[in-house]
Design a protein around this motif. Structure first.
Motif, mmCIF file in Angstrom:
data_model
loop_
_atom_site.group_PDB
_atom_site.id
_atom_site.type_symbol
_atom_site.label_atom_id
_atom_site.label_comp_id
_atom_site.label_asym_id
_atom_site.label_seq_id
_atom_site.Cartn_x
_atom_site.Cartn_y
_atom_site.Cartn_z
ATOM 1 N N GLN A 1 0.839 -1.192 0.000
ATOM 2 C CA GLN A 1 0.000 0.000 0.000
ATOM 3 C C GLN A 1 0.874 1.243 0.000
ATOM 4 O O GLN A 1 1.852 1.330 0.734
ATOM 5 C CB GLN A 1 -0.917 0.017 1.219
ATOM 6 C CG GLN A 1 -1.888 1.167 1.210
ATOM 7 C CD GLN A 1 -2.844 1.147 2.397
ATOM 8 O OE1 GLN A 1 -2.711 0.336 3.300
ATOM 9 N NE2 GLN A 1 -3.801 2.036 2.373
ATOM 10 N N LEU A 2 0.497 2.224 -0.827
ATOM 11 C CA LEU A 2 1.196 3.504 -0.850
ATOM 12 C C LEU A 2 0.596 4.426 0.207
ATOM 13 O O LEU A 2 -0.605 4.375 0.470
ATOM 14 C CB LEU A 2 1.056 4.166 -2.221
ATOM 15 C CG LEU A 2 1.586 3.378 -3.416
ATOM 16 C CD1 LEU A 2 1.265 4.114 -4.706
ATOM 17 C CD2 LEU A 2 3.077 3.151 -3.285
ATOM 18 N N GLY A 3 1.420 5.278 0.807
ATOM 19 C CA GLY A 3 0.935 6.278 1.755
ATOM 20 C C GLY A 3 0.227 5.703 2.959
ATOM 21 O O GLY A 3 -0.798 6.238 3.394
ATOM 22 N N LYS A 4 0.774 4.650 3.554
ATOM 23 C CA LYS A 4 0.137 4.000 4.703
ATOM 24 C C LYS A 4 -0.084 4.957 5.872
ATOM 25 O O LYS A 4 -1.037 4.798 6.622
ATOM 26 C CB LYS A 4 0.991 2.832 5.194
ATOM 27 C CG LYS A 4 1.028 1.654 4.284
ATOM 28 C CD LYS A 4 1.904 0.580 4.889
ATOM 29 C CE LYS A 4 2.213 -0.482 3.881
ATOM 30 N NZ LYS A 4 3.117 -1.500 4.405
ATOM 31 N N THR A 5 0.804 5.931 6.030
ATOM 32 C CA THR A 5 0.701 6.840 7.171
ATOM 33 C C THR A 5 -0.281 7.987 6.932
ATOM 34 O O THR A 5 -0.594 8.726 7.850
ATOM 35 C CB THR A 5 2.082 7.445 7.500
ATOM 36 O OG1 THR A 5 2.554 8.161 6.355
ATOM 37 C CG2 THR A 5 3.076 6.351 7.861
ATOM 38 N N SER B 1 -7.194 9.340 0.819
ATOM 39 C CA SER B 1 -6.726 10.719 0.630
ATOM 40 C C SER B 1 -5.735 10.855 -0.517
ATOM 41 O O SER B 1 -5.284 11.960 -0.812
ATOM 42 C CB SER B 1 -6.081 11.241 1.916
ATOM 43 O OG SER B 1 -4.874 10.551 2.185
ATOM 44 N N LEU B 2 -5.382 9.764 -1.174
ATOM 45 C CA LEU B 2 -4.411 9.821 -2.258
ATOM 46 C C LEU B 2 -5.106 10.087 -3.589
ATOM 47 O O LEU B 2 -6.239 9.647 -3.797
ATOM 48 C CB LEU B 2 -3.630 8.515 -2.348
ATOM 49 C CG LEU B 2 -2.476 8.316 -1.362
ATOM 50 C CD1 LEU B 2 -2.919 8.380 0.065
ATOM 51 C CD2 LEU B 2 -1.770 7.019 -1.639
ATOM 52 N N MET B 3 -4.398 10.807 -4.467
ATOM 53 C CA MET B 3 -4.964 11.149 -5.773
ATOM 54 C C MET B 3 -3.897 11.052 -6.861
ATOM 55 O O MET B 3 -2.718 11.271 -6.601
ATOM 56 C CB MET B 3 -5.502 12.585 -5.760
ATOM 57 C CG MET B 3 -6.571 12.852 -4.728
ATOM 58 S SD MET B 3 -7.020 14.593 -4.600
ATOM 59 C CE MET B 3 -7.928 14.807 -6.112
ATOM 60 N N SER C 1 9.148 3.654 -9.366
ATOM 61 C CA SER C 1 8.572 4.564 -8.382
ATOM 62 C C SER C 1 7.158 4.953 -8.787
ATOM 63 O O SER C 1 6.788 4.838 -9.950
ATOM 64 C CB SER C 1 9.416 5.840 -8.281
ATOM 65 O OG SER C 1 10.737 5.549 -7.944
ATOM 66 N N VAL C 2 6.411 5.434 -7.814
ATOM 67 C CA VAL C 2 5.062 5.935 -8.071
ATOM 68 C C VAL C 2 4.958 7.314 -7.430
ATOM 69 O O VAL C 2 5.379 7.509 -6.294
ATOM 70 C CB VAL C 2 3.979 5.002 -7.466
ATOM 71 C CG1 VAL C 2 2.591 5.595 -7.655
ATOM 72 C CG2 VAL C 2 4.060 3.618 -8.078
ATOM 73 N N ASN D 1 -3.386 15.675 0.189
ATOM 74 C CA ASN D 1 -3.472 16.935 0.930
ATOM 75 C C ASN D 1 -2.624 18.039 0.290
ATOM 76 O O ASN D 1 -1.861 18.730 0.962
ATOM 77 C CB ASN D 1 -3.091 16.734 2.384
ATOM 78 C CG ASN D 1 -4.038 15.815 3.112
ATOM 79 O OD1 ASN D 1 -5.247 15.887 2.888
ATOM 80 N ND2 ASN D 1 -3.519 14.943 3.938
ATOM 81 N N ASN D 2 -2.704 18.175 -1.014
ATOM 82 C CA ASN D 2 -1.991 19.187 -1.806
ATOM 83 C C ASN D 2 -0.475 19.035 -1.772
ATOM 84 O O ASN D 2 0.252 19.979 -2.071
ATOM 85 C CB ASN D 2 -2.393 20.603 -1.370
ATOM 86 C CG ASN D 2 -3.852 20.865 -1.594
ATOM 87 O OD1 ASN D 2 -4.413 20.462 -2.614
ATOM 88 N ND2 ASN D 2 -4.484 21.531 -0.653
ATOM 89 N N ASN D 3 0.028 17.874 -1.418
ATOM 90 C CA ASN D 3 1.458 17.589 -1.426
ATOM 91 C C ASN D 3 1.737 16.460 -2.407
ATOM 92 O O ASN D 3 0.952 15.516 -2.525
ATOM 93 C CB ASN D 3 1.948 17.171 -0.030
ATOM 94 C CG ASN D 3 1.846 18.294 0.967
ATOM 95 O OD1 ASN D 3 2.319 19.403 0.726
ATOM 96 N ND2 ASN D 3 1.186 18.026 2.088
ATOM 97 N N ILE D 4 2.861 16.555 -3.091
ATOM 98 C CA ILE D 4 3.273 15.506 -4.035
ATOM 99 C C ILE D 4 4.263 14.589 -3.332
ATOM 100 O O ILE D 4 5.236 15.045 -2.730
ATOM 101 C CB ILE D 4 3.913 16.119 -5.299
ATOM 102 C CG1 ILE D 4 2.890 16.993 -6.022
ATOM 103 C CG2 ILE D 4 4.424 15.010 -6.218
ATOM 104 C CD1 ILE D 4 3.455 17.723 -7.214
ATOM 105 N N TYR D 5 4.010 13.297 -3.438
ATOM 106 C CA TYR D 5 4.897 12.295 -2.834
ATOM 107 C C TYR D 5 5.505 11.450 -3.915
ATOM 108 O O TYR D 5 4.921 11.229 -4.956
ATOM 109 C CB TYR D 5 4.098 11.395 -1.883
ATOM 110 C CG TYR D 5 3.581 12.126 -0.674
ATOM 111 C CD1 TYR D 5 4.320 12.155 0.492
ATOM 112 C CD2 TYR D 5 2.355 12.781 -0.706
ATOM 113 C CE1 TYR D 5 3.842 12.818 1.625
ATOM 114 C CE2 TYR D 5 1.866 13.448 0.422
ATOM 115 C CZ TYR D 5 2.624 13.456 1.581
ATOM 116 O OH TYR D 5 2.143 14.116 2.666
#
Length: 157
Positions: free
Chosen positions: A126-130, A135-137, A147-148, A153-157
């Protein structure tokens, strides 16, 4: 017996209404199919999303293979497979990006959770577990598929 002008216009209006409804229903049907079917890069097959798996249909002859099984879509510690809303293969077809737990933003399901399935190892991550659930887009594979990138929340990961 000759029809009056108002009767002709009324019939014409009914035909137009029926035609409009028919076009609307067909458009919805095609739109729904587009989300669950993806063509392979070579154009010789297509992938279909079912409730519990992803199947490849090879053309001509329509041979079918289960590419991703229910077991592969079941995360560790869970008894239920992920309910996939959308999927995308990396350019080398080695990994699959899975969009789940989708939520609508305006009219489209653009928020949710993303998972990456490694086709070689069968590992599901899973991406962005924390981050907060759903909330991911806009997740996308990098050109090399290692990589992905995604937004939360308006932040790029």
């Amino acid at each position: 017996m000759c029809a009056t002008r108002s009767q002709i216009l009324r019939r014409s209006g009914i035909k137009t209404l029926v035609f409009s409804i028919l076009v609307f229903v067909i458009t919805l049907s095609v739109s729904a199919q587009r989300r669950t079917i993806k063509w392979a890069e070579d154009g010789r097959a297509f992938y279909q999303l079912t409730n519990t798996s992803i199947i490849r249909h090879t053309l001509p002859g329509d041979e079918t293979d289960t590419i991703i099984s229910k077991k592969q879509l079941t995360p560790r510690g869970s008894s239920e497979p992920l309910k996939i809303g959308f999927f995308a293969f990396s350019d080398d077809q080695a990994k699959v990006l899975l969009f789940t737990n989708t939520k609508k933003v305006w009219r489209l399901n653009t928020r949710g959770d993303y998972w990456v399935l490694d086709m070689k190892t069968g590992e599901l991550n899973q991406l962005g577990k924390t981050l907060p659930p759903a909330s991911l887009m806009f997740a996308k594979f990098s050109p090399d598929g290692r990589s992905v990138a995604y937004v939360s929340n308006n932040n790029i990961y």
